[in-house]
Design an enzyme around this catalytic site. Structure first.
Site, short mmCIF file in Angstrom:
data_model
loop_
_atom_site.label_atom_id
_atom_site.label_comp_id
_atom_site.label_asym_id
_atom_site.label_seq_id
_atom_site.Cartn_x
_atom_site.Cartn_y
_atom_site.Cartn_z
N HIS A 268 12.19 10.52 -6.74
CA HIS A 268 13.42 9.56 -7.47
C HIS A 268 14.82 9.86 -6.65
CE1 HIS A 268 14.52 5.71 -7.59
NE2 HIS A 268 13.97 5.10 -8.41
N HIS A 307 10.76 8.53 2.45
CA HIS A 307 11.16 6.89 2.63
C HIS A 307 9.43 6.50 2.00
CE1 HIS A 307 13.16 3.66 0.66
NE2 HIS A 307 13.93 4.63 -0.22
N ASP A 363 19.27 10.67 -0.76
CA ASP A 363 18.91 12.33 -1.64
C ASP A 363 19.22 13.99 -0.25
OD1 ASP A 363 17.50 10.61 -3.21
OD2 ASP A 363 18.74 11.58 -3.96
C1 SDX Z 1 14.82 7.52 -3.87
O1 SDX Z 1 12.17 4.11 -3.58
C2 SDX Z 1 13.88 3.59 -3.11
O2 SDX Z 1 14.26 2.71 -2.61
C3 SDX Z 1 14.14 4.77 -3.75
C4 SDX Z 1 15.85 4.91 -2.89
C5 SDX Z 1 16.90 4.04 -4.37
O3 SDX Z 1 17.40 4.16 -3.31
O4 SDX Z 1 16.45 4.11 -5.11
O5 SDX Z 1 15.47 5.04 -1.79
C6 SDX Z 1 16.29 6.84 -3.73
O6 SDX Z 1 14.53 7.80 -4.18
C7 SDX Z 1 14.28 8.06 -2.02
C8 SDX Z 1 13.73 9.02 -1.97
C9 SDX Z 1 13.69 10.69 -2.43
N1 SDX Z 1 12.52 11.29 -2.59
C10 SDX Z 1 12.62 12.67 -2.37
O7 SDX Z 1 13.64 12.92 -1.13
C11 SDX Z 1 11.42 13.27 -2.31
C12 SDX Z 1 10.15 14.13 -1.66
N2 SDX Z 1 9.91 12.62 -0.64
C13 SDX Z 1 8.45 12.04 -0.97
O8 SDX Z 1 7.62 12.82 -1.47
C14 SDX Z 1 8.13 10.47 -0.50
O9 SDX Z 1 9.09 11.09 0.98
C15 SDX Z 1 8.47 9.88 -1.06
C16 SDX Z 1 8.19 9.64 -2.26
C17 SDX Z 1 10.62 9.72 -0.88
C18 SDX Z 1 7.71 8.27 -0.28
O10 SDX Z 1 6.18 9.27 -0.55
P1 SDX Z 1 5.53 7.56 0.27
O11 SDX Z 1 6.15 6.65 0.23
O12 SDX Z 1 4.09 7.81 -1.19
O13 SDX Z 1 4.84 8.69 0.95
P2 SDX Z 1 3.35 9.67 0.18
O14 SDX Z 1 3.73 10.34 -0.22
O15 SDX Z 1 2.59 8.39 0.32
O16 SDX Z 1 3.69 9.92 2.30
C19 SDX Z 1 3.13 9.86 2.72
C20 SDX Z 1 3.33 11.33 3.57
C21 SDX Z 1 2.34 12.02 3.13
O17 SDX Z 1 1.50 12.95 4.00
P3 SDX Z 1 -0.30 12.92 3.90
O18 SDX Z 1 -0.86 12.91 2.61
O19 SDX Z 1 -0.20 11.58 4.57
O20 SDX Z 1 -0.67 14.35 5.25
O21 SDX Z 1 3.95 12.30 4.33
C22 SDX Z 1 3.84 13.45 3.39
C23 SDX Z 1 2.73 12.79 2.73
O22 SDX Z 1 2.51 14.52 2.32
N3 SDX Z 1 5.68 13.11 3.02
C24 SDX Z 1 6.33 14.41 2.80
C25 SDX Z 1 7.34 14.23 2.05
N4 SDX Z 1 6.89 12.81 2.31
C26 SDX Z 1 6.08 12.10 2.60
N5 SDX Z 1 6.03 15.90 3.39
C27 SDX Z 1 6.41 16.38 3.37
N6 SDX Z 1 8.03 16.50 2.38
C28 SDX Z 1 8.36 14.60 1.72
N7 SDX Z 1 9.66 14.48 2.38
#
Ligand code: SDX
Length: 443
Positions: A268, A307, A363
């Site tokens: 997050h 996201h 981010d």
């Molecule tokens: C913020 O919610 C909000 O609005 C948050 C925010 C706000 O203003 O409040 O926007 C701020 O928190 C932005 C997000 C910051 N986090 C990151 O950058 C961390 C990296 N991103 C992730 O961990 C992920 O994308 C999330 C947590 C942001 C979202 O996760 P989800 O929706 O649960 O998606 P997921 O983890 O289920 O991923 C779906 C697929 C998976 O692959 P498969 O299992 O289908 O093979 O996408 C892959 C994940 O492995 N994936 C990534 C990835 N993000 C998702 N693979 C590599 N790198 C990534 N960053």
């Protein structure tokens, strides 16, 4: 004329049910009528991490993840970033409308009059190790603020809510600056109410022996725009924490501490810190392919990408990328930007990311700017928490006066042991604890 209802047939009993559809949703409670017998509890909706569950009705922020749209109270983020200030945007988010000149001046005065902290807060800071993470210090001291303002428990009193909102928005930058100064062993700088909200924050952070701190206008404006971009984001993890904790009718300081604790996580608000560490670890553009290979193998995560809602480019990332150039004119270019831009280019041509709709989020570039402005990496989540405080408070207040809301208490699907009898310790085998099962891959 098609009816706004769902007809559900329970094949276990052959019965059908009409369930109303309202605003594109069904009420989960309407599922409870679907039973196999009179003593059946009724059907539950199962939605881990609430991926498809609306927890509330909210008028604060609108996001369209497919189109990359973000609006605060209906105003596009692009227009607010170009024309507004953070404090004016905070007024909009908290009060629902843009202020006129008179109200804006009153709001700025009311928040500015609450920038000082009780002197005893310094004792809390002094209790931390010199290398304590400033986000841990912020979470703790925001919670401690609830002990200084016991009147904050009167959450149903509009005037009390208004005072706490001004106090939290006014004091959070001072707490953040204290945490930063403490980590450097520098004396605290008291607020300078002649400066803007962001200018004062920069002064409390960076003022040294000069009599009057003068913020660099380009950096003051850049940080103010970054604050606008981070002010709210509908039902994100930390906003949900604010609502859930607030639903027990605790005070807003305790709820804000819970929200800040949720924001702290690397998935997050901690992602800006994690993204910079990732870029530093990559080190140079020629090492990007190897890193991407590690991401696709599940060994790494591309921090600052992806996201839950945006399945297109995060509109905030677009604006932040532009701000970077303005900041670098003042600070000199942060070399990490070249790695970030190349990493984005390569990722957006790779089917792994394209197929999962993974784009840069808020981010990905923000940390590069913060670092260029002289902030240590550990301060990045704190820089996210400061502006998000107005969003958290708007979400909290909306929850308090939403007559449909009650204390948040989800249900569960029980998957544990059935009833079993207590056994004498001499008759017990080696316990197959959860940790053992995890270690033996049996969970
Ligand atoms: C913020 O919610 C909000 O609005 C948050 C925010 C706000 O203003 O409040 O926007 C701020 O928190 C932005 C997000 C910051 N986090 C990151 O950058 C961390 C990296 N991103 C992730 O961990 C992920 O994308 C999330 C947590 C942001 C979202 O996760 P989800 O929706 O649960 O998606 P997921 O983890 O289920 O991923 C779906 C697929 C998976 O692959 P498969 O299992 O289908 O093979 O996408 C892959 C994940 O492995 N994936 C990534 C990835 N993000 C998702 N693979 C590599 N790198 C990534 N960053």
């Amino acid at each position: 004329m098609a009816k706004d209802t769902l007809t559900v047939k329970d094949n276990r009993t052959g019965k059908t049910y009409e369930i109303s559809i309202e605003d594109g949703a069904i009420r989960s409670m309407d599922l409870r009528q679907i039973k196999t017998s009179e003593d059946d509890f009724g059907l539950l909706g199962y939605d881990p991490a609430f991926s498809n569950t609306a927890s509330c009705r909210s008028a604060v922020t609108y996001i369209d993840g497919e189109k990359g749209i973000l609006r605060y109270r209906g105003y596009p983020i692009e227009q607010l970033a170009e024309k507004s200030t953070y404090l004016e945007t905070a007024y909009l988010i908290v009060k629902g409308e843009l202020p006129n000149q008179e109200h804006l001046e009153a709001w700025m005065h009311n928040v500015t009059m609450h920038t000082m902290l009780h002197e005893k807060v310094k004792n809390f800071m002094a209790g931390f190790n010199y290398d304590a993470h400033p986000m841990g210090m912020l979470v703790s001291t925001v919670a401690a603020m609830s002990t200084f303002y016991p009147d904050a428990k009167n959450i149903n009193d509009v005037e009390s809510r208004r005072v706490q909102v001004r106090r939290l928005i006014g004091k959070i930058p001072t707490l953040a600056a204290y945490a930063y100064r403490y980590s450097l062993g520098l004396p605290y700088v008291p607020p300078d109410n002649d400066l803007s909200y962001t200018g004062n924050f920069l002064g409390m952070l960076f003022k040294m022996t000069e009599l009057k701190y003068k913020p660099k206008p380009a950096l003051e404006r850049a940080l103010d725009v970054l604050f606008i971009l981070h002010a709210d984001h509908e039902q994100n993890c930390s906003a949900n924490a604010m609502r859930v904790v607030g639903s027990s009718q605790t005070d807003p300081y305790s709820a804000t501490a819970a929200a800040a604790a949720a924001l702290y996580g690397p998935l997050h608000g901690g992602a800006n810190e994690a993204a910079i560490k990732m870029l530093n670890k990559i080190g140079s553009a020629d090492k990007i392919p190897a890193f991407i290979k590690g991401v696709k193998a599940g060994e790494e995560r591309l921090m600052g990408f992806g996201h839950r809602v945006y399945k297109n480019y995060d509109p905030r990332a677009t604006i932040i990328k532009k701000i970077a150039d303005e900041v670098f004119e003042e600070t000199g270019k942060n070399p990490l930007i070249d790695i970030a831009v190349e990493l984005e280019r390569i990722a957006l041509e790779d089917d792994y990311f394209v197929s999962r709709k993974l784009y840069p989020n808020v981010d990905f570039y923000s940390g590069i700017i913060y670092q260029a402005m002289g902030f240590p990496v550990t301060m990045f989540p704190v820089l996210f928490a400061i502006p998000r405080t107005s969003g958290w408070l708007a979400q909290w207040a909306e929850n308090v006066f939403d007559e449909e809301q009650r204390i948040a208490r989800p249900r569960q699907i029980y998957i544990g042991e059935d009833s079993r009898d207590y056994t004498a310790i001499k008759k017990r085998p080696v316990p197959q604890t959860l940790e053992r099962k995890l270690l033996m891959g049996r969970l």
